[in-house]
Scaffold this active site. Structure first.
Site, PDB file in Angstrom:
ATOM      1  N   TYR A 144      15.602-111.599 -72.342  1.00 24.55           N
ATOM      2  CA  TYR A 144      16.365-110.424 -71.999  1.00 24.55           C
ATOM      3  C   TYR A 144      17.833-110.550 -72.436  1.00 24.55           C
ATOM      4  O   TYR A 144      18.271-111.315 -71.591  1.00 24.55           O
ATOM      5  CB  TYR A 144      16.218-109.703 -70.624  1.00 24.55           C
ATOM      6  CG  TYR A 144      14.593-109.193 -70.446  1.00 24.55           C
ATOM      7  CD1 TYR A 144      14.385-107.880 -70.446  1.00 24.55           C
ATOM      8  CD2 TYR A 144      13.671-110.111 -69.940  1.00 24.55           C
ATOM      9  CE1 TYR A 144      13.092-107.381 -70.472  1.00 24.55           C
ATOM     10  CE2 TYR A 144      12.394-109.581 -69.745  1.00 24.55           C
ATOM     11  CZ  TYR A 144      11.981-108.180 -69.793  1.00 24.55           C
ATOM     12  OH  TYR A 144      10.860-107.577 -69.851  1.00 24.55           O
ATOM     13  N   LYS A 175       6.355-101.953 -66.789  1.00 25.59           N
ATOM     14  CA  LYS A 175       5.698-101.699 -65.951  1.00 25.59           C
ATOM     15  C   LYS A 175       4.873-100.532 -66.203  1.00 25.59           C
ATOM     16  O   LYS A 175       3.966-100.268 -65.351  1.00 25.59           O
ATOM     17  CB  LYS A 175       6.727-101.163 -64.818  1.00 25.59           C
ATOM     18  CG  LYS A 175       7.463-102.327 -64.103  1.00 25.59           C
ATOM     19  CD  LYS A 175       6.471-103.180 -63.391  1.00 25.59           C
ATOM     20  CE  LYS A 175       7.147-104.561 -62.836  1.00 25.59           C
ATOM     21  NZ  LYS A 175       6.233-105.974 -62.977  1.00 25.59           N
ATOM     22  N   PRO A 178      11.329 -98.810 -70.295  1.00 24.11           N
ATOM     23  CA  PRO A 178      10.654 -99.700 -70.718  1.00 24.11           C
ATOM     24  C   PRO A 178      11.008-101.399 -70.077  1.00 24.11           C
ATOM     25  O   PRO A 178      10.223-102.006 -70.087  1.00 24.11           O
ATOM     26  CB  PRO A 178      10.645 -99.833 -72.145  1.00 24.11           C
ATOM     27  CG  PRO A 178      11.931 -99.012 -72.640  1.00 24.11           C
ATOM     28  CD  PRO A 178      11.985 -98.136 -71.385  1.00 24.11           C
ATOM     29  N   HIS A 210       2.787-116.915 -69.188  1.00 26.24           N
ATOM     30  CA  HIS A 210       4.218-117.376 -69.181  1.00 26.24           C
ATOM     31  C   HIS A 210       4.411-117.530 -67.505  1.00 26.24           C
ATOM     32  O   HIS A 210       3.970-116.873 -66.914  1.00 26.24           O
ATOM     33  CB  HIS A 210       4.878-116.246 -69.794  1.00 26.24           C
ATOM     34  CG  HIS A 210       5.023-116.175 -71.320  1.00 26.24           C
ATOM     35  ND1 HIS A 210       6.034-115.830 -71.841  1.00 26.24           N
ATOM     36  CD2 HIS A 210       4.228-116.829 -72.227  1.00 26.24           C
ATOM     37  CE1 HIS A 210       5.725-115.845 -73.193  1.00 26.24           C
ATOM     38  NE2 HIS A 210       4.426-116.750 -73.296  1.00 26.24           N
ATOM     39  N   TYR A 223       8.960-108.676 -60.875  1.00 32.26           N
ATOM     40  CA  TYR A 223       8.453-108.729 -62.478  1.00 32.26           C
ATOM     41  C   TYR A 223       6.916-109.282 -62.540  1.00 32.26           C
ATOM     42  O   TYR A 223       6.140-108.621 -63.257  1.00 32.26           O
ATOM     43  CB  TYR A 223       9.256-109.739 -63.148  1.00 32.26           C
ATOM     44  CG  TYR A 223       9.279-109.704 -64.620  1.00 32.26           C
ATOM     45  CD1 TYR A 223      10.023-108.952 -65.214  1.00 32.26           C
ATOM     46  CD2 TYR A 223       8.360-110.511 -65.299  1.00 32.26           C
ATOM     47  CE1 TYR A 223       9.759-108.713 -66.678  1.00 32.26           C
ATOM     48  CE2 TYR A 223       8.235-110.381 -66.645  1.00 32.26           C
ATOM     49  CZ  TYR A 223       8.943-109.627 -67.444  1.00 32.26           C
ATOM     50  OH  TYR A 223       9.044-109.413 -68.574  1.00 32.26           O
TER      51      TYR A 223
END
Ligand code: DHB
Length: 371
Positions: free
Chosen positions: A182, A278, A274, A53, A365
């Site tokens: 998200y 990570k 969560p 992605h 990220y």
């Protein structure tokens, strides 16, 4: 990694093989950590079946905003591949190497850690036994045997609990999204993730005292739909729910990550909430540092990297704690504090409208543990 370098080692797993291979966990692998998995020879299936992605979506105020991760992070992508699939691949690699991996083996004590021959007492399917060794790597949980072996006055525990949990489901439904979403909605957090063209993984932020009994399938789908809706893309795909669970959210850091011949790695030393996925990335990054330190020590008696292990890991660990806290606090609305909600929305707007802010988010990220 030790096995590849010819260093004798034994892996003790408390649970059964079946349990660890089927427990559904997060599924985002950082760029550098995916390379690490491939470098040790456990990456073939991940490279084939993992989904590469290049972006994520942030949804708030009923609108969708894309963060072009790879564009902002030197072209690097993430790999979406379930953590328990990584576990299966590592188990297979271990079996191929014919290296000792003992399941259903409980560590009952770890001792003599300030001598050069520590021990680990094990109670397994074939009875109890003691292992004498040079080094013990504590890779269990924050309340496990490794933590219990460290004198309380020599260990500091930093802890934060969050006033919500995640209800996670795995559903037999083709994902209605190509990238992870998200979402922050007045009702709470929602995350749309995936595992394959036919499997969706979704999460809802819930109150910490809520139970699965309060969340029948219809209510889960209804709430996911409400929280993830935008004007252009109002629907999500529903399907049979094949796994579900509620996970509490907290942050823990143990300092230092070493006591004599015991080195802590992964959850034994730290827990992250969560949001941002990570946990496993952080654990594998610890192990990368630890294996180098052990090789230099065991081959030539040079303990400088072992001495530096805790401090060098903790710097990265606190960065991951900061990022996971940032993502968590920005995306989980408060049910009491309207001022906090105003701040969250300001952070989200900044994350999507300022190139500097989206770049920081993207880099953390995609590759925080290898930066
Ligand atoms: C997933 C889990 C996470 O915690 C996250 O931040 C993103 C994705 C997942 O399970 O796919």
């Amino acid at each position: 990694m030790l096995q590849l370098e010819g260093i004798d080692n034994i892996v003790l797993e408390h649970r059964s093989r079946e349990h660890i291979e089927n427990r559904v966990r997060a599924g985002v692998i950082e760029y550098g950590i995916a390379n690490l998995i491939a470098d040790v020879g456990a990456g073939a299936r991940m490279r084939k079946e993992g989904l590469v992605h290049h972006g994520i979506e942030l949804r708030f105020d009923h609108q969708s905003h894309r963060i072009p991760l790879s564009d902002l992070a030197d072209g690097r992508p993430i790999t979406v591949y379930g953590q328990q699939e990584v576990v299966k691949d590592l188990v297979m690699l271990r079996l191929d190497q014919e290296a000792p991996l003992l399941f259903e083996s409980e560590v009952t004590a770890i001792g003599d850690l300030t001598t050069d021959r520590p021990f680990v007492d094990v109670s397994g399917v074939d009875g109890a036994f003691r292992i004498r060794c040079d080094i013990v790597a504590g890779c269990d949980g924050t309340f496990g045997a490794a933590n219990r072996a460290i004198p309380k006055d020599l260990m500091r525990r930093f802890e934060r609990t969050f006033p919500f949990s995640w209800l996670g489901i795995l559903a037999e439904a083709p994902p209605a999204t190509e990238e992870l979403i998200y979402g922050r909605h007045e009702n709470g957090f929602a995350l749309y993730s995936l595992r394959s063209p036919t499997l969706s993984r979704l999460y809802l932020g819930v109150r910490p005292d809520e139970t699965l009994a309060q969340w029948p399938d219809d209510r889960i789908w209804e709430e996911l739909t409400v929280r993830l809706a935008t004007e252009e893309k109002p629907e999500i795909n529903q399907g049979r729910i094949i796994d579900r669970g509620i996970t509490a959210m907290r942050s823990i850091v143990i300092e230092p990550m070493r006591y004599g011949r015991l080195l802590l790695a992964g959850d034994a030393a730290h827990i992250v909430p969560p949001t941002g996925a990570k946990g496993m990335n952080l654990a594998l990054a610890d192990v990368r540092v630890l294996s180098q330190a052990l090789l230099t020590f065991l081959r030539g008696g040079d303990d400088s990297l072992l001495e530096a292990y805790s401090a060098s890991c903790l710097e990265r660990v606190w960065r991951a704690e900061e990022f996971s806290n940032y993502m968590t606090q920005m995306l989980h609305p408060s049910y009491e504090d309207e001022f906090e909600n105003g701040i969250q929305l300001a952070r989200l707007r900044q994350a999507v409208s300022s190139r500097e802010s989206s770049t920081v988010l993207a880099r953390n990220y995609v590759d925080l543990n290898s930066l």
